[in-house]
Design an enzyme around this catalytic site. Structure first.
Site, PDB file in Angstrom:
ATOM      1  N   ASP A   1       0.834  -1.203   0.000  1.00 18.69           N
ATOM      2  CA  ASP A   1       0.000   0.000   0.000  1.00 18.69           C
ATOM      3  C   ASP A   1       0.871   1.256   0.000  1.00 18.69           C
ATOM      4  OD1 ASP A   1      -2.301   1.482   0.128  1.00 18.69           O
ATOM      5  OD2 ASP A   1      -3.056   0.555   1.967  1.00 18.69           O
TER       6      ASP A   1
ATOM      7  N   ASP B   1     -10.932   1.838  -2.783  1.00 17.51           N
ATOM      8  CA  ASP B   1     -11.467   1.588  -1.439  1.00 17.51           C
ATOM      9  C   ASP B   1     -12.986   1.635  -1.476  1.00 17.51           C
ATOM     10  OD1 ASP B   1      -9.014   1.265  -0.364  1.00 17.51           O
ATOM     11  OD2 ASP B   1      -8.924   3.183   0.678  1.00 17.51           O
TER      12      ASP B   1
HETATM   13  C1  GLA Z   1      -5.712   1.883   2.409  1.00 23.23           C
HETATM   14  C2  GLA Z   1      -6.100   0.725   1.516  1.00 23.23           C
HETATM   15  C3  GLA Z   1      -7.132  -0.138   2.202  1.00 23.23           C
HETATM   16  C4  GLA Z   1      -6.585  -0.636   3.520  1.00 23.23           C
HETATM   17  C5  GLA Z   1      -6.152   0.545   4.387  1.00 23.23           C
HETATM   18  C6  GLA Z   1      -5.420   0.084   5.616  1.00 23.23           C
HETATM   19  O1  GLA Z   1      -6.751   2.789   2.555  1.00 23.23           O
HETATM   20  O2  GLA Z   1      -6.564   1.196   0.283  1.00 23.23           O
HETATM   21  O3  GLA Z   1      -7.484  -1.225   1.382  1.00 23.23           O
HETATM   22  O4  GLA Z   1      -5.503  -1.509   3.280  1.00 23.23           O
HETATM   23  O5  GLA Z   1      -5.277   1.417   3.662  1.00 23.23           O
HETATM   24  O6  GLA Z   1      -4.965   1.123   6.375  1.00 23.23           O
END
Ligand code: GLA
Length: 765
Positions: A475, A536
């Site tokens: 990420d 997300d």
């Molecule tokens: C980001 C990612 C999510 C998740 C969060 C965790 O927003 O896109 O899928 O992994 O971080 O903090």
């Protein structure tokens, strides 16, 4: 067949369905002749731009020639200061002048590709043509590369500038490619958005002037994807001309379409020139990232299919290339930062394995003091209060259950509340004389610093090796602020170096890249991570738009798509479980919710979904994908492999529905096909008090009895069967009627807001 033909200084690059042609003219300039459908060498004169006299304000290139001006000549790469007032492809400053005038010097033709130093690029090209150009006055040298992928109808482009003069220059702009199209009535289709709203197609009619798609966030960004399409205004999914462009790059990008008064469209793209500068000493070179382009004369579906095949074959690497991706369960939306090992095992993993899921992914919150997003980034020590026994014990238990084990990391960022920051504050990327600016409470790490890169490589490699990790979710959750010169480019090269050092020796690890969802969905990342978390925003209805947008440029095998809880955490919308699966199935399917909260009937449905997905997984992930032009309230996705799986997504139900037809693309018109709807259950609770129309006893539609029964029983959706020829399916066959408020029997389909129907279409035996 020779895919690159050269005759009398004319170059013809041919793919299966496209031709690209240019020639060296009498001044040594590269004149662009054609990019589109198939033509032959003999067409060279017919295709060339005719100009016998200069008009009005035109600046002539040569005093003795009053018919030649670079302002109206379609070119392969545009210099500055030569009488061409369209946007230049290069800006380089000697301290006194920006003028350059590149003319043909020589060419080379090589088998395969020529890799780029420090940057990922496509591989497996048939041949690469390299055109060497020179500026006779200042000694700068420019090489243009054309890599040909005949089967996928793709051409890779890039440029290399070498300072062959005796003095230093400052480079401000060097585009990867330039294509001058002489066509009118063109529309730019770009893919713009934001966090939670990635990849929304956006049509802009091109008028005289310049249209720009760019990113200033340090990364390819969710605001404007680097990929875009130019199409004729009457182009549809299955008809019309379209040109597609993308960059194999993850940093600040810039693409522009400059339309001049003669409707010459100059299309170019590469690293963003905004605040970019590089001192190019005598003898130094600079290589641009690669750009890729394709053309379709048969609409947007064909253009997307070209890109899909190309990415699966020539961009994606590792053992996961063309391999079916596992169905995963991810801990994030169900548990966030609040979990204990027991929850992970008993609530998630054990349920997941029973339902047929194959990969368990522990998301954020497992390391350091990371109980919220304010702390912990940079540290890799497991939080033993949450996971007694550490990651290795969790991984072991997951493996014992028969699942693969995956884990989340965010290696490019650091929280100041972390052990790493206490020890190495210099690892953070800050502006020394100003306040630190935080994004999601974090700073980026300085990936141009080799110590930082080593730290990341060591820690992520150790995490993988010590814990038998099968999958990594990588990420990155903030924008890069206030950088200039080549910093952003050097950072991105640092990132590629780190990814290369960790994952090239570990090709068995499935890497899924993520950046607050789809903030870094690009071909650079796809060279390392076979799949990318799309957004997300996992709301199924929003996902129709996001995944449809992605499908124009990226294959379904690259799109991470999960079923999450309803009502949805971001939109608060209630969407049937069926539709949540149906949209996620067109991608790499996962589930992201607390499975222990599911009713027995939902568990049974999910089990049935997963087994359907596995049966057709190859088609869902690697089939030929079509978007079918239909009007509101429908959106239709089709994937065709050994069989065809087509889904009609419906947005809002109307009391008087219009005729509902099924159109299928790409079938053999002479063959007969059987069509069957995918069985699923309607949740009884959604009918509320209406159940009393069919129930022998009066029931409170919102009472305890209804709640209890609906956890155990559902109503089987009307099963549909049809038989039709490929020809009839192309024309569209009529489906069974939709519910209209007056009566119901087993042939009536219940549509529901946000409902959907998935069909399997197989050749009749
Ligand atoms: C980001 C990612 C999510 C998740 C969060 C965790 O927003 O896109 O899928 O992994 O971080 O903090």
């Amino acid at each position: 067949m020779d895919h690159i033909q050269i005759k009398d200084h004319t170059f013809l690059i041919s793919t299966k369905d496209t031709s690209y042609m240019f020639r060296v003219n009498k001044y040594g300039h590269l004149e662009h002749l054609h990019y589109g459908g198939k033509i032959t060498m003999e067409d060279v004169d017919a295709l060339s731009y005719k100009k016998y006299i200069l008009n009005g304000m035109t600046v002539a290139y040569d005093r003795k020639d009053d018919a030649y001006s670079l302002d109206s000549l379609p070119q392969e790469y545009a210099s500055y200061g030569t009488g061409d007032f369209n946007e230049a492809s290069i800006e380089i400053d000697s301290g006194e002048s920006f003028t350059c005038d590149f003319t043909f010097d020589a060419y080379d033709l090589v088998e395969g590709n020529v890799p780029i130093k420090g940057l990922p690029s496509s591989y497996g090209a048939e041949q690469t043509l390299i055109i060497h150009m020179k500026d006779k006055v200042n000694g700068l040298k420019l090489d243009l590369y054309y890599a040909v992928y005949p089967e996928e109808n793709v051409i890779g482009r890039r440029a290399v500038l070498t300072n062959g003069s005796g003095k230093a220059y400052t480079l401000h702009k060097l585009m990867s490619y330039c294509v001058d199209l002489i066509e009118d009535d063109l529309v730019l289709m770009d893919f713009s958005g934001a966090w939670d709203k990635e990849m929304h197609p956006n049509d802009r009619k091109l008028t005289q002037g310049t249209c720009v798609i760019s990113s200033r966030t340090g990364f390819s960004s969710n605001k404007n994807n680097p990929g875009f399409i130019i199409k004729k205004s009457n182009t549809r999914e299955d008809t019309g001309k379209a040109w597609g462009f993308n960059l194999v790059y993850s940093g600040n990008h810039y693409s522009s379409i400059n339309k001049n008064e003669y409707a010459l469209h100059r299309i170019q793209g590469g690293i963003s020139p905004e605040r970019f500068y590089l001192k190019l000493k005598a003898g130094d070179s600079f290589e641009t990232p690669e750009a890729v382009m394709t053309y379709s004369g048969n609409g947007l579906n064909k253009l997307s299919q070209n890109f899909h095949a190309f990415i699966n074959e020539h961009i994606v690497r590792s053992d996961w290339k063309k391999k079916e991706r596992p169905v995963l369960i991810n801990s994030w939306e169900g548990f966030g930062f609040k979990f204990k090992k027991d929850d992970l095992i008993n609530k998630l993993a054990k349920n997941a394995v029973k339902l047929g899921m194959e990969l368990f992914v522990l998301d954020d919150g497992w390391f350091g003091r990371r109980n919220d997003d304010k702390r912990g980034l940079g540290d890799y020590d497991c939080n033993l209060k949450k996971i007694p026994g550490g990651i290795s014990s969790l991984s072991e238990e997951i493996h014992k259950l028969g699942m693969l084990f995956g884990i989340w990391v965010e290696p490019e960022a650091i929280n100041i509340d972390s052990k790493l920051y206490e020890k190495h504050p210099e690892y953070a990327l800050t502006e020394s004389d100003r306040e630190m600016l935080f994004g999601r409470n974090e700073l980026l790490m300085d990936l141009t610093n080799p110590d930082v890169r080593d730290y990341i490589v060591e820690n992520v490699s150790k995490l993988i090796d010590d814990n038998d990790v099968d999958y990594i979710k990588w990420d990155m959750n903030r924008h890069m602020n206030a950088v200039s010169g080549t910093y952003n480019h050097e950072y991105i090269k640092g990132l590629y170096d780190v990814l290369d050092r960790i994952f090239t020796p570990r090709p068995h690890v499935l890497l899924e890249s993520c950046s607050s969802g789809g903030n870094r969905f690009d071909l650079g990342m796809l060279c390392y991570s076979p799949q990318i978390w799309a957004s997300d925003d996992t709301d199924a209805i929003e996902r129709i738009d996001i995944q449809k947008g992605l499908s124009y440029l990226y294959p379904l095998s690259s799109i991470g798509a999960h079923v999450s809880a309803s009502p949805h955490m971001q939109t608060l919308r209630k969407t049937p479980l069926e539709t949540r699966f149906n949209i996620s199935a067109y991608g790499c399917l996962g589930y992201e919710l607390d499975l222990s909260l599911l009713s027995p009937i939902d568990k049974a449905e999910i089990k049935r979904q997963i087994s359907y997905y596995k049966k057709h997984r190859k088609t869902f992930q690697y089939g030929t994908f079509y978007r079918i032009d239909e009007e509101e309230p429908y959106e239709v996705f089709q994937a065709s492999g050994a069989e065809t799986i087509l889904t009609k997504f419906r947005r809002i139900v109307h009391a008087v529905p219009v005729y509902d037809k099924l159109y299928v693309r790409g079938l053999d018109e002479d063959k007969t096909y059987d069509i069957e709807s995918k069985p699923y259950l309607h949740n009884l609770r959604q009918f509320g008090h209406l159940v009393n129309f069919v129930s022998p006893v009066k029931i409170n539609g919102e009472g305890h009895l209804m709640t209890a029964v609906s956890k155990l029983k559902g109503m089987e959706a009307s099963f549909q069967e049809y038989t039709a020829s490929g020809a009839a399916l192309k024309e569209g066959i009529c489906l069974n009627p939709l519910f209209m408020g007056t009566g119901y029997n087993d042939k009536i389909r219940i549509p529901l807001d946000y409902g959907s129907d998935m069909y399997e279409i197989k050749e009749h035996e």
